[in-house]
Write a protein that holds these residues in place. Structure first.
Motif, PDB file in Angstrom:
ATOM      1  N   LEU A  54       0.835  -1.196   0.000  1.00  0.00           N
ATOM      2  CA  LEU A  54       0.000   0.000   0.000  1.00  0.00           C
ATOM      3  C   LEU A  54       0.873   1.250   0.000  1.00  0.00           C
ATOM      4  N   VAL A  55       1.876   1.266   0.858  1.00  0.00           N
ATOM      5  CA  VAL A  55       2.778   2.420   0.917  1.00  0.00           C
ATOM      6  C   VAL A  55       3.495   2.603  -0.419  1.00  0.00           C
ATOM      7  N   ALA A  56       3.951   1.499  -1.008  1.00  0.00           N
ATOM      8  CA  ALA A  56       4.639   1.581  -2.304  1.00  0.00           C
ATOM      9  C   ALA A  56       3.699   2.079  -3.393  1.00  0.00           C
ATOM     10  N   GLY A  57       2.449   1.606  -3.374  1.00  0.00           N
ATOM     11  CA  GLY A  57       1.481   2.056  -4.368  1.00  0.00           C
ATOM     12  C   GLY A  57       1.184   3.532  -4.231  1.00  0.00           C
ATOM     13  N   HIS A  87      -0.524   0.703  -9.667  1.00  0.00           N
ATOM     14  CA  HIS A  87      -1.607  -0.269  -9.821  1.00  0.00           C
ATOM     15  C   HIS A  87      -1.108  -1.704  -9.675  1.00  0.00           C
ATOM     16  N   VAL A  88       0.106  -1.975 -10.131  1.00  0.00           N
ATOM     17  CA  VAL A  88       0.683  -3.305  -9.929  1.00  0.00           C
ATOM     18  C   VAL A  88       0.791  -3.595  -8.433  1.00  0.00           C
ATOM     19  N   CYS A  89       1.230  -2.596  -7.664  1.00  0.00           N
ATOM     20  CA  CYS A  89       1.304  -2.763  -6.205  1.00  0.00           C
ATOM     21  C   CYS A  89      -0.074  -3.035  -5.618  1.00  0.00           C
ATOM     22  N   TYR A  90      -1.085  -2.322  -6.094  1.00  0.00           N
ATOM     23  CA  TYR A  90      -2.441  -2.513  -5.576  1.00  0.00           C
ATOM     24  C   TYR A  90      -2.990  -3.892  -5.934  1.00  0.00           C
ATOM     25  N   ILE A 205      -9.026   3.715  -0.121  1.00  0.00           N
ATOM     26  CA  ILE A 205      -8.209   2.494  -0.176  1.00  0.00           C
ATOM     27  C   ILE A 205      -7.327   2.410   1.061  1.00  0.00           C
ATOM     28  N   THR A 206      -6.702   3.530   1.398  1.00  0.00           N
ATOM     29  CA  THR A 206      -5.811   3.562   2.571  1.00  0.00           C
ATOM     30  C   THR A 206      -6.587   3.248   3.847  1.00  0.00           C
ATOM     31  N   LEU A 207      -7.718   3.924   4.048  1.00  0.00           N
ATOM     32  CA  LEU A 207      -8.516   3.685   5.252  1.00  0.00           C
ATOM     33  C   LEU A 207      -9.040   2.247   5.297  1.00  0.00           C
ATOM     34  N   GLY A 208      -9.336   1.694   4.120  1.00  0.00           N
ATOM     35  CA  GLY A 208      -9.828   0.324   4.079  1.00  0.00           C
ATOM     36  C   GLY A 208      -8.847  -0.675   4.682  1.00  0.00           C
ATOM     37  N   PHE A 209      -7.563  -0.365   4.588  1.00  0.00           N
ATOM     38  CA  PHE A 209      -6.553  -1.256   5.182  1.00  0.00           C
ATOM     39  C   PHE A 209      -6.165  -0.807   6.595  1.00  0.00           C
ATOM     40  N   LEU A 210      -6.134   0.499   6.841  1.00  0.00           N
ATOM     41  CA  LEU A 210      -5.740   0.967   8.176  1.00  0.00           C
ATOM     42  C   LEU A 210      -6.782   0.639   9.228  1.00  0.00           C
ATOM     43  N   LEU A 211      -8.040   0.600   8.836  1.00  0.00           N
ATOM     44  CA  LEU A 211      -9.122   0.359   9.801  1.00  0.00           C
ATOM     45  C   LEU A 211      -9.474  -1.120   9.953  1.00  0.00           C
TER      46      LEU A 211
END
Length: 212
Positions: A54-57, A87-90, A205-211
């Motif tokens: 996520l950070v890399a994306g 997008h590859v990272c995602y 997208i970020t919140l979806g993983f952080l939460l």
């Protein structure tokens, strides 16, 4: 509290950019304001211990934003390359989070997205010129990213919404780049819409993983 304050600042900076400098000629102020929100979002993800993909994306997309703040005739291809990497990272991130299987409606939704995206690119195709190969490659990876988001297990609704917002943003951008009549200045509503869909899609997208 420590999470929401920087995210609120990032959102405020993004909204400011969308309503002020998004249609301005290239320059240092435009570049700095454009990437400021994404830099904060990337920093928050790294500080909060988000998955490295996520950070890399986010970082790759921030680089893409920096390129696209310049003149399109010079920096469009490098910008697309940076977003392609993002997008590859995602895609890798979404697949690593797990994928549903055996759900007919889910397969149908993925199919609708891919066929609709392919139809849109086909419609754009006569206007792409020498950019055709690059656009086709980019469209392929973003549609795979969207399909991977649709296939995420329950609990990743924010990620799915964010991914679809990202795709919608790119669809508007493609129309503005390749279908707008030559010489016509960029229009206010598409400029504001594509930027806010993009940035807040990234935030979702970020919140979806952080939460989680």
């Amino acid at each position: 509290m420590t999470l929401w304050l920087p995210l609120g600042l990032a959102g405020l900076l993004a909204i400011t950019y969308g309503f002020t400098l998004s249609r301005s000629p290239p320059g240092p102020a435009k570049l700095l304001l454009k990437i400021s929100g994404m830099l904060i979002l990337t920093g928050v993800a790294a500080w909060a211990g988000a998955p490295w993909l996520l950070v890399a994306g986010l970082a790759a997309c921030t680089v893409g934003d920096a390129f696209l703040a310049g003149k399109a005739e010079r920096w469009l291809l490098p910008g697309m390359a940076a977003f392609f990497l993002g997008h590859v990272c995602y895609v890798a991130l979404f697949w690593s989070a797990g994928q549903v299987s055996g759900d007919l409606m889910n397969y149908l939704a993925r199919g609708v997205l891919v066929f609709a995206g392919a139809g849109y690119v086909f419609w754009l195709s006569p206007s792409l010129g020498p950019m055709r190969a690059a656009v086709l490659a980019y469209a392929a990876v973003i549609l795979v990213m969207g399909a991977a988001a649709i296939a995420l297990p329950p609990g990743y609704a924010l990620v799915l919404v964010g991914a679809l917002m990202f795709i919608a943003s790119d669809a508007i951008l493609a129309h503005e780049l390749f279908r707008r009549p030559p010489g016509e200045t960029s229009r206010l509503l598409p400029s504001i819409s594509l930027w806010n869909l993009y940035f807040f899609g990234q935030m979702m997208i970020t919140l979806g993983f952080l939460l989680k």
